[in-house]
Design an enzyme around this catalytic site. Structure first.
Site, PDB file in Angstrom:
ATOM      1  N   ASN B  14      46.055   8.998 -77.622  1.00  0.00           N
ATOM      2  CA  ASN B  14      47.331   9.551 -78.042  1.00  0.00           C
ATOM      3  C   ASN B  14      47.162  10.740 -78.971  1.00  0.00           C
ATOM      4  OD1 ASN B  14      50.212   9.316 -78.101  1.00  0.00           O
ATOM      5  ND2 ASN B  14      49.900   7.119 -77.867  1.00  0.00           N
ATOM      6  N   CYS B  15      48.251  11.448 -79.181  1.00  0.00           N
ATOM      7  CA  CYS B  15      48.305  12.641 -80.033  1.00  0.00           C
ATOM      8  C   CYS B  15      47.654  12.392 -81.377  1.00  0.00           C
ATOM      9  CB  CYS B  15      49.762  13.043 -80.247  1.00  0.00           C
ATOM     10  SG  CYS B  15      50.006  14.292 -81.529  1.00  0.00           S
ATOM     11  N   PRO B  16      46.835  13.251 -81.927  1.00  0.00           N
ATOM     12  CA  PRO B  16      46.426  14.548 -81.374  1.00  0.00           C
ATOM     13  C   PRO B  16      45.067  14.485 -80.677  1.00  0.00           C
ATOM     14  CG  PRO B  16      45.771  14.454 -83.661  1.00  0.00           C
ATOM     15  CD  PRO B  16      46.322  13.085 -83.306  1.00  0.00           C
ATOM     16  N   LEU B  17      44.622  13.264 -80.336  1.00  0.00           N
ATOM     17  CA  LEU B  17      43.256  13.123 -79.820  1.00  0.00           C
ATOM     18  C   LEU B  17      42.962  13.922 -78.549  1.00  0.00           C
ATOM     19  CD1 LEU B  17      42.453   9.409 -80.671  1.00  0.00           C
ATOM     20  CD2 LEU B  17      41.932  11.474 -81.941  1.00  0.00           C
TER      21      LEU B  17
END
Lengths: 177, 77
Positions: B14-17
């Site tokens: 998930n964000c920001p991965l």
């Protein structure tokens, strides 16, 4: 009075590319609440990934996120020690700004984050270091809270003051979290 | 279409991965190389557009199949 050529150049330069993105990001990490440290870390890692020169300036409660997790009590006098007793430092021990319920809230949040593959603040802090985000502790807050350099995690820049932060911020997007 | 130099699987992340891992992965490639990214985060669609715009890398392909978003990014030269 006539404006010199050099002056015109500096005034015009920022407008040259109207849609040119800012290439610098300065985040003032003021809060030590889990639900604010999280966005500090998300914005910092995202900024670095975007190719922005990113600085996290840690001040007041924000500094507690930089204290080594194994440190339980920090401070040199009883007042500073009392602060760390009431508000446990370390990025794995942060409380929520709301719905903390004596630690049940953060445990639940971390569980939800894991279920949704959202990195924890401590993982993101390590990522920020790996991505070259500059982590600058505020000297004044360190003095006030009685935090020594050895209380804080590795990988930090030299402690600095407001002028350093403002200097960095002059041509940057700034966030206060 | 030249061949993909590397595939990065960020499915489930998930964000920001997705963009953080992409920024890390693209460092190891040469200019002009193609990086393929597979993601499941719907937020990755606007984020990859923003990321390429900001970093100057080129988003050369973008598609979706059965909930998996596929991006191909060309490293800027």
């Amino acid at each position: 009075m006539a404006t010199s050529e050099a002056e015109v150049e500096t005034k015009v330069a920022p407008h040259e590319h109207d849609h040119a993105p800012h290439k610098k990001l300065v985040i003032i990490a003021w809060s030590g609440d889990l639900d604010k440290v999280w966005p500090q870390m998300i914005m910092a890692t995202a900024g670095a990934a975007m190719g922005m020169e990113t600085t996290l300036f840690f001040t007041f409660w924000g500094l507690f996120a930089l204290v080594k997790d194994e440190k339980r009590i920090t401070g040199e006098n009883w007042m500073q020690r009392m602060v760390s007793m009431m508000d446990r430092p370390g990025i794995d021990h942060l409380a929520l700004g709301k719905m903390n319920f004596a630690g049940a809230g953060p445990a639940m949040m971390k569980h939800l984050a894991k279920d949704h593959n959202i990195a924890s603040p401590s993982e993101m802090l390590q990522m920020a270091v790996d991505l070259g985000v500059k982590l600058v502790p505020c000297q004044m807050s360190m003095d006030m809270l009685g935090l020594k350099r050895e209380d804080l995690i590795d990988g930090l820049g030299e402690p600095a003051g407001a002028a350093t932060m403002l200097m960095e911020a002059q041509d940057a997007i700034t966030l206060f979290i | 279409m030249s061949a993909v130099a590397k595939t990065l699987d960020v499915k489930g992340l998930n964000c920001p991965l997705p963009i953080v891992k992409t920024a890390q992965a693209i460092k190891e490639l040469a200019a002009g190389d193609l990086l393929e990214i597979l993601a499941t985060d719907p937020g990755a669609v606007p984020d990859f557009n923003a990321w390429t715009k900001s970093t100057g890398n080129e988003l050369v392909e973008q598609s979706e199949e059965a909930g998996v978003y596929r991006f191909v990014v060309k490293k800027k030269g």
